[in-house]
Design a protein around this motif. Structure first.
Motif, PDB file in Angstrom:
ATOM      1  N   MET A  69       0.842  -1.185   0.000  1.00 14.39           N
ATOM      2  CA  MET A  69       0.000   0.000   0.000  1.00 14.39           C
ATOM      3  C   MET A  69       0.887   1.248   0.000  1.00 14.39           C
ATOM      4  SD  MET A  69      -2.963   0.927   2.707  1.00 14.39           S
ATOM      5  CE  MET A  69      -3.530   2.584   2.887  1.00 14.39           C
ATOM      6  N   ALA A  70       0.487   2.249  -0.804  1.00 10.87           N
ATOM      7  CA  ALA A  70       1.265   3.478  -0.910  1.00 10.87           C
ATOM      8  C   ALA A  70       1.103   4.322   0.341  1.00 10.87           C
ATOM      9  CB  ALA A  70       0.815   4.264  -2.136  1.00 10.87           C
ATOM     10  N   ARG A  71       2.181   4.905   0.806  1.00  6.24           N
ATOM     11  CA  ARG A  71       2.120   5.788   1.973  1.00  6.24           C
ATOM     12  C   ARG A  71       1.459   7.094   1.570  1.00  6.24           C
ATOM     13  NH1 ARG A  71       5.127   6.622   6.921  1.00  6.24           N
ATOM     14  NH2 ARG A  71       5.230   8.847   7.399  1.00  6.24           N
ATOM     15  N   ALA A  72       0.516   7.556   2.371  1.00  7.67           N
ATOM     16  CA  ALA A  72      -0.215   8.790   2.069  1.00  7.67           C
ATOM     17  C   ALA A  72       0.753   9.955   1.958  1.00  7.67           C
ATOM     18  CB  ALA A  72      -1.248   9.059   3.154  1.00  7.67           C
ATOM     19  N   GLY A  73       0.563  10.769   0.953  1.00  4.78           N
ATOM     20  CA  GLY A  73       1.379  11.960   0.769  1.00  4.78           C
ATOM     21  C   GLY A  73       2.598  11.755  -0.097  1.00  4.78           C
ATOM     22  N   LEU A  74       3.031  10.526  -0.288  1.00  2.30           N
ATOM     23  CA  LEU A  74       4.192  10.277  -1.147  1.00  2.30           C
ATOM     24  C   LEU A  74       3.742  10.148  -2.593  1.00  2.30           C
ATOM     25  CD1 LEU A  74       6.334   7.731   0.911  1.00  2.30           C
ATOM     26  CD2 LEU A  74       6.596  10.206   0.722  1.00  2.30           C
ATOM     27  N   THR A  75       4.449  10.828  -3.467  1.00  4.16           N
ATOM     28  CA  THR A  75       4.183  10.753  -4.908  1.00  4.16           C
ATOM     29  C   THR A  75       5.518  10.632  -5.616  1.00  4.16           C
ATOM     30  OG1 THR A  75       4.381  13.150  -5.237  1.00  4.16           O
ATOM     31  CG2 THR A  75       2.170  12.290  -4.663  1.00  4.16           C
ATOM     32  N   ALA A  99      14.161   6.001   1.359  1.00  2.00           N
ATOM     33  CA  ALA A  99      13.272   5.431   2.381  1.00  2.00           C
ATOM     34  C   ALA A  99      13.740   5.832   3.776  1.00  2.00           C
ATOM     35  CB  ALA A  99      13.226   3.914   2.233  1.00  2.00           C
ATOM     36  N   ARG A 100      15.049   5.794   4.009  1.00  2.00           N
ATOM     37  CA  ARG A 100      15.586   6.220   5.305  1.00  2.00           C
ATOM     38  C   ARG A 100      15.257   7.685   5.566  1.00  2.00           C
ATOM     39  NH1 ARG A 100      19.763   2.891   3.577  1.00  2.00           N
ATOM     40  NH2 ARG A 100      21.045   4.631   2.858  1.00  2.00           N
ATOM     41  N   ARG A 101      15.345   8.496   4.532  1.00  2.00           N
ATOM     42  CA  ARG A 101      15.058   9.931   4.674  1.00  2.00           C
ATOM     43  C   ARG A 101      13.621  10.167   5.131  1.00  2.00           C
ATOM     44  NH1 ARG A 101      18.042  14.052   2.379  1.00  2.00           N
ATOM     45  NH2 ARG A 101      17.028  16.069   2.272  1.00  2.00           N
ATOM     46  N   PHE A 102      12.699   9.371   4.605  1.00  2.00           N
ATOM     47  CA  PHE A 102      11.289   9.531   4.946  1.00  2.00           C
ATOM     48  C   PHE A 102      10.883   8.680   6.150  1.00  2.00           C
ATOM     49  CE2 PHE A 102      11.065  11.267   0.647  1.00  2.00           C
ATOM     50  CZ  PHE A 102      10.201  12.350   0.839  1.00  2.00           C
ATOM     51  N   GLY A 103      11.785   7.853   6.646  1.00  2.00           N
ATOM     52  CA  GLY A 103      11.473   7.001   7.779  1.00  2.00           C
ATOM     53  C   GLY A 103      10.443   5.939   7.456  1.00  2.00           C
ATOM     54  N   VAL A 104      10.539   5.409   6.228  1.00  2.00           N
ATOM     55  CA  VAL A 104       9.599   4.367   5.800  1.00  2.00           C
ATOM     56  C   VAL A 104      10.386   3.154   5.326  1.00  2.00           C
ATOM     57  CG1 VAL A 104       7.839   6.050   5.125  1.00  2.00           C
ATOM     58  CG2 VAL A 104       9.484   5.223   3.407  1.00  2.00           C
ATOM     59  N   LYS A 105       9.674   2.054   5.155  1.00  2.00           N
ATOM     60  CA  LYS A 105      10.305   0.854   4.621  1.00  2.00           C
ATOM     61  C   LYS A 105      10.490   1.004   3.118  1.00  2.00           C
ATOM     62  CE  LYS A 105       8.644  -2.193   8.194  1.00  2.00           C
ATOM     63  NZ  LYS A 105       7.924  -3.383   8.552  1.00  2.00           N
ATOM     64  N   VAL A 106      11.558   0.407   2.612  1.00  2.00           N
ATOM     65  CA  VAL A 106      11.865   0.479   1.181  1.00  2.00           C
ATOM     66  C   VAL A 106      10.682   0.011   0.349  1.00  2.00           C
ATOM     67  CG1 VAL A 106      13.365  -0.405  -0.644  1.00  2.00           C
ATOM     68  CG2 VAL A 106      14.343   0.210   1.566  1.00  2.00           C
ATOM     69  N   ALA A 107      10.028  -1.050   0.790  1.00  2.00           N
ATOM     70  CA  ALA A 107       8.907  -1.616   0.023  1.00  2.00           C
ATOM     71  C   ALA A 107       7.800  -0.610  -0.201  1.00  2.00           C
ATOM     72  CB  ALA A 107       8.367  -2.847   0.730  1.00  2.00           C
ATOM     73  N   ARG A 164       9.962   2.220  -9.594  1.00  2.00           N
ATOM     74  CA  ARG A 164      10.304   0.826  -9.903  1.00  2.00           C
ATOM     75  C   ARG A 164      11.604   0.401  -9.242  1.00  2.00           C
ATOM     76  NH1 ARG A 164       8.679   2.649 -14.837  1.00  2.00           N
ATOM     77  NH2 ARG A 164      10.806   2.836 -15.586  1.00  2.00           N
ATOM     78  N   ASN A 165      12.589   1.306  -9.246  1.00  2.00           N
ATOM     79  CA  ASN A 165      13.912   0.963  -8.730  1.00  2.00           C
ATOM     80  C   ASN A 165      14.753   2.230  -8.632  1.00  2.00           C
ATOM     81  OD1 ASN A 165      14.745   1.523 -11.428  1.00  2.00           O
ATOM     82  ND2 ASN A 165      14.341  -0.610 -11.994  1.00  2.00           N
ATOM     83  N   SER A 166      15.991   2.076  -8.191  1.00  2.00           N
ATOM     84  CA  SER A 166      16.883   3.231  -8.042  1.00  2.00           C
ATOM     85  C   SER A 166      17.200   3.879  -9.381  1.00  2.00           C
ATOM     86  CB  SER A 166      18.173   2.817  -7.328  1.00  2.00           C
ATOM     87  OG  SER A 166      17.908   2.476  -5.985  1.00  2.00           O
TER      88      SER A 166
END
Length: 197
Positions: A1-7, A33-41, A48-50
């Protein structure tokens, strides 16, 4: 599921900021992901990828530089246009070192054609029309300008001119004077180098 606010756009801008802070080569989906404090997934629903992230940052940087160049060139011609255009690249590299590096990322032809790289080429050719250069000399001059601007900016960023005189600023001004003189007095084509004729 997409994190709210991330685009994808928000992630691209955050990736561009990260590139300026730590270097473009350090930008990955994991770092973002570390910057936003979320999991990479959680970012993979947006990217899609880096490589996609890096391509998006490159396209953003090219667009930002093209916008700056268009503003700088408005109402200018000849040497004034050449100098303004050159300063856009140098100033952008100083302000956004990671993004500037991103702008040098090789893009596939389809992506490049859809991005702002075409605008850069068009503006460069518009400047050169003021010097009355026809093809193929115009293409040779486009390559020369790109090589000089990028080469100077890269060497300067690496500290190549920081411990010698004259100053890097003085050399930059003289380089632009020399480019203007060369473009005004473009040499006629001679035989290929290395031939005996």
């Amino acid at each position: 599921m997409a994190r709210a606010g991330l685009t994808p756009e928000l992630l691209t801008r955050a990736g561009a900021e990260l590139a300026d802070e730590v270097g473009f080569d350090q930008v990955t989906v994991s770092a973002l992901a570390r910057r936003f404090g979320v999991k990479v997934a959680s970012l993979y629903s947006h990217l899609r990828n880096s490589q996609e992230l890096r391509t998006r940052i490159a396209l953003l940087a090219l667009a930002e530089m093209a916008d700056r160049a268009a503003d700088a060139l408005a109402g200018r011609a000849g040497k004034d246009a050449l100098v303004a255009f050159a300063h856009v690249y140098r100033d952008y590299a100083r302000e956004h070192p990671g993004r500037y590096t991103a702008a040098r990322l090789p893009l596939d032809p389809e992506t490049a054609a859809a991005g702002a790289g075409v605008r850069h080429a068009q503006m460069t050719r518009a400047i050169l029309r003021g010097y009355d250069l026809a093809e193929p000399d115009q293409t040779h001059a486009v390559r020369l300008l790109g090589s000089v601007f990028h080469g100077y900016v890269s060497l300067e960023a690496a500290g190549g001119f920081s411990h010698s005189e004259p100053s890097s600023e003085e050399s930059w001004d003289r380089v632009l004077d020399a480019l203007d003189a060369l473009l005004r007095n473009w040499p006629a084509a001679g035989p290929p180098i290395g031939t005996t004729d």
